[in-house]
Scaffold this motif. Structure first.
Motif, PDB file in Angstrom:
ATOM      1  N   HIS A   1       0.835  -1.214   0.000  1.00 38.47           N
ATOM      2  CA  HIS A   1       0.000   0.000   0.000  1.00 38.47           C
ATOM      3  C   HIS A   1       0.864   1.256   0.000  1.00 38.47           C
ATOM      4  O   HIS A   1       0.557   2.231  -0.697  1.00 38.47           O
ATOM      5  N   SER A   2       1.949   1.236   0.757  1.00 37.79           N
ATOM      6  CA  SER A   2       2.845   2.389   0.820  1.00 37.79           C
ATOM      7  C   SER A   2       3.441   2.693  -0.552  1.00 37.79           C
ATOM      8  O   SER A   2       3.501   3.852  -0.982  1.00 37.79           O
ATOM      9  N   ALA A   3       3.895   1.636  -1.256  1.00 34.83           N
ATOM     10  CA  ALA A   3       4.461   1.827  -2.596  1.00 34.83           C
ATOM     11  C   ALA A   3       3.397   2.348  -3.557  1.00 34.83           C
ATOM     12  O   ALA A   3       3.660   3.216  -4.396  1.00 34.83           O
ATOM     13  N   ASP A   4       2.175   1.824  -3.431  1.00 39.53           N
ATOM     14  CA  ASP A   4       1.075   2.239  -4.299  1.00 39.53           C
ATOM     15  C   ASP A   4       0.714   3.716  -4.069  1.00 39.53           C
ATOM     16  O   ASP A   4       0.486   4.479  -5.020  1.00 39.53           O
ATOM     17  N   VAL A   5       0.664   4.131  -2.802  1.00 39.29           N
ATOM     18  CA  VAL A   5       0.352   5.535  -2.473  1.00 39.29           C
ATOM     19  C   VAL A   5       1.428   6.465  -3.026  1.00 39.29           C
ATOM     20  O   VAL A   5       1.131   7.520  -3.601  1.00 39.29           O
ATOM     21  N   SER A   6       2.697   6.078  -2.868  1.00 41.67           N
ATOM     22  CA  SER A   6       3.801   6.905  -3.394  1.00 41.67           C
ATOM     23  C   SER A   6       3.721   7.019  -4.911  1.00 41.67           C
ATOM     24  O   SER A   6       3.978   8.084  -5.486  1.00 41.67           O
ATOM     25  N   MET A   7       3.369   5.908  -5.558  1.00 41.43           N
ATOM     26  CA  MET A   7       3.223   5.919  -7.008  1.00 41.43           C
ATOM     27  C   MET A   7       2.103   6.866  -7.442  1.00 41.43           C
ATOM     28  O   MET A   7       2.255   7.646  -8.386  1.00 41.43           O
ATOM     29  N   TYR A   8       0.990   6.800  -6.738  1.00 38.81           N
ATOM     30  CA  TYR A   8      -0.156   7.646  -7.087  1.00 38.81           C
ATOM     31  C   TYR A   8       0.184   9.132  -6.922  1.00 38.81           C
ATOM     32  O   TYR A   8      -0.217   9.970  -7.732  1.00 38.81           O
ATOM     33  N   LYS A   9       0.945   9.476  -5.897  1.00 39.03           N
ATOM     34  CA  LYS A   9       1.363  10.863  -5.688  1.00 39.03           C
ATOM     35  C   LYS A   9       2.236  11.345  -6.847  1.00 39.03           C
ATOM     36  O   LYS A   9       2.080  12.474  -7.333  1.00 39.03           O
ATOM     37  N   MET A  10       3.161  10.478  -7.296  1.00 36.43           N
ATOM     38  CA  MET A  10       3.996  10.863  -8.437  1.00 36.43           C
ATOM     39  C   MET A  10       3.148  11.031  -9.691  1.00 36.43           C
ATOM     40  O   MET A  10       3.371  11.958 -10.491  1.00 36.43           O
ATOM     41  N   LYS A  11       2.161  10.163  -9.884  1.00 33.08           N
ATOM     42  CA  LYS A  11       1.297  10.256 -11.062  1.00 33.08           C
ATOM     43  C   LYS A  11       0.534  11.586 -11.063  1.00 33.08           C
ATOM     44  O   LYS A  11       0.383  12.232 -12.108  1.00 33.08           O
ATOM     45  N   GLN A  12       0.059  11.994  -9.889  1.00 33.37           N
ATOM     46  CA  GLN A  12      -0.641  13.283  -9.788  1.00 33.37           C
ATOM     47  C   GLN A  12       0.281  14.450 -10.148  1.00 33.37           C
ATOM     48  O   GLN A  12      -0.118  15.393 -10.828  1.00 33.37           O
ATOM     49  N   GLU A  13       1.536  14.378  -9.673  1.00 36.16           N
ATOM     50  CA  GLU A  13       2.495  15.437  -9.985  1.00 36.16           C
ATOM     51  C   GLU A  13       2.801  15.470 -11.479  1.00 36.16           C
ATOM     52  O   GLU A  13       2.953  16.556 -12.074  1.00 36.16           O
ATOM     53  N   MET A  14       2.879  14.307 -12.108  1.00 37.42           N
ATOM     54  CA  MET A  14       3.165  14.253 -13.537  1.00 37.42           C
ATOM     55  C   MET A  14       2.011  14.839 -14.343  1.00 37.42           C
ATOM     56  O   MET A  14       2.217  15.442 -15.406  1.00 37.42           O
ATOM     57  N   ARG A  15       0.790  14.670 -13.878  1.00 35.04           N
ATOM     58  CA  ARG A  15      -0.380  15.209 -14.572  1.00 35.04           C
ATOM     59  C   ARG A  15      -0.416  16.727 -14.537  1.00 35.04           C
ATOM     60  O   ARG A  15      -0.978  17.379 -15.422  1.00 35.04           O
ATOM     61  N   LYS A  16       0.202  17.337 -13.510  1.00 39.14           N
ATOM     62  CA  LYS A  16       0.197  18.791 -13.373  1.00 39.14           C
ATOM     63  C   LYS A  16       1.158  19.456 -14.359  1.00 39.14           C
ATOM     64  O   LYS A  16       1.060  20.644 -14.639  1.00 39.14           O
ATOM     65  N   LYS A  17       2.120  18.670 -14.840  1.00 38.38           N
ATOM     66  CA  LYS A  17       3.159  19.261 -15.708  1.00 38.38           C
ATOM     67  C   LYS A  17       2.672  19.395 -17.161  1.00 38.38           C
ATOM     68  O   LYS A  17       1.836  18.646 -17.611  1.00 38.38           O
TER      69      LYS A  17
END
Length: 297
Positions: free
Chosen positions: A281-297
């Protein structure tokens, strides 16, 4: 006999690690095994052998008991911290044949014992049996635990392997890292160009990532566009380096007009998760946070 050996040489591809501090034994055993086509690696100490196994895969280990600094029992126990009995046969090649030594050897995780005084044919027969058995078990696992689309291991095997590594880490203190990554724009690729293009994207990414990983690393397709990598004997910094290299390699893939990319998250055994699911779950949450940041760019 020579024609038979030539015939075998063309068929055998397995790699055998011999661990013994006696140079004469190493030379004699190497000659015997290479004569029938095995690839042989020799190490004169347990530490050297374990260092080699950290970075390389072998099909069988021939191990002496009496060695300085770290005896064969300790080496075998360390090997079993990383490899299950069915994954890597360990055969003690030793002069110690008393019942206590044999019992202790099997308790440390040995697959078999062969006396150094045995005729060469006995050693070859034992080696062949254990390698064939391990190969058969691997083939069965590949059939049941492989994703048809990408050739990666499937989710079932991913959960099983993570649970096994998590248990080893808790019991032995073995460190490992999990990299969880999710492809970007797979649905958009499917919608715009069809599933054939999406399938090509999945296969291209999985093949590229496999080529980037060490032989000891494990790649799983967890479903849809999500993948997981288990990196044994890896600290968190090493896992980050690995993930960044994967990202760079994948960024060079273009399907039609889409450049491939993914977001990732990392969890490490040193973070003292209570349960395996917490780590995933921790790895999945970290991945999702990076995905959100990538969408902002």
């Amino acid at each position: 006999m020579q024609p038979e050996l030539k015939e075998i040489r063309g068929m055998v591809e397995e790699k055998i690690l011999i661990v013994d501090d006696n140079a004469e034994v190493l030379e004699k055993t190497t000659e015997l095994l290479t004569q029938v086509g095995y690839k042989v690696i020799c190490k004169a100490s347990g530490e050297e052998a374990l260092d080699y196994l950290n970075e390389n895969a072998v099909d069988l280990v021939l191990l002496d008991i009496n060695m300085p600094d770290m005896n064969g029992y300790e080496v075998c126990l360390r090997i079993r911290q990383r490899y299950a009995l069915d994954d890597l046969p360990v055969v003690f090649l030793t002069s110690r044949e008393d019942s206590d030594s044999v019992t202790k050897g099997f308790q440390s995780g040995a697959s078999d014992f062969v006396s150094k005084s045995a005729v060469p044919e006995i050693l070859l027969a034992r080696v062949n049996v254990h390698i064939r058995l391990a190969r058969s078990l691997r083939n069965l696992r590949d059939i049941s635990l492989t994703d048809d689309m990408t050739g990666c291991f499937n989710r079932r095997h991913g959960v099983f392997s993570l649970r096994e590594w998590f248990s080893r880490s808790k019991r032995y203190g073995t460190q490992f890292a999990v990299i969880y990554f999710d492809l970007n724009s797979l649905k958009a690729t499917n919608d715009k160009y069809g599933h054939q293009a999406g399938d090509l994207l999945l296969r291209s990414v999985s093949s590229t990532v496999k080529n980037m990983l060490r032989e000891t690393d494990l790649l799983f397709r967890m479903g849809g566009d999500e993948f997981m990598v288990i990196c044994p004997e890896t600290d968190k910094k090493g896992a980050i380096v690995c993930a960044e290299r994967m990202q760079k390699a994948v960024s060079e893939i273009t399907i039609v007009d889409k450049q491939a990319s993914f977001a990732y998250g990392i969890a490490h055994s040193s973070e003292d998760y209570k349960e395996m699911d917490d780590m995933l779950h921790s790895a999945d949450v970290s991945m999702y946070k990076m995905k959100q940041e990538m969408r902002k760019k």
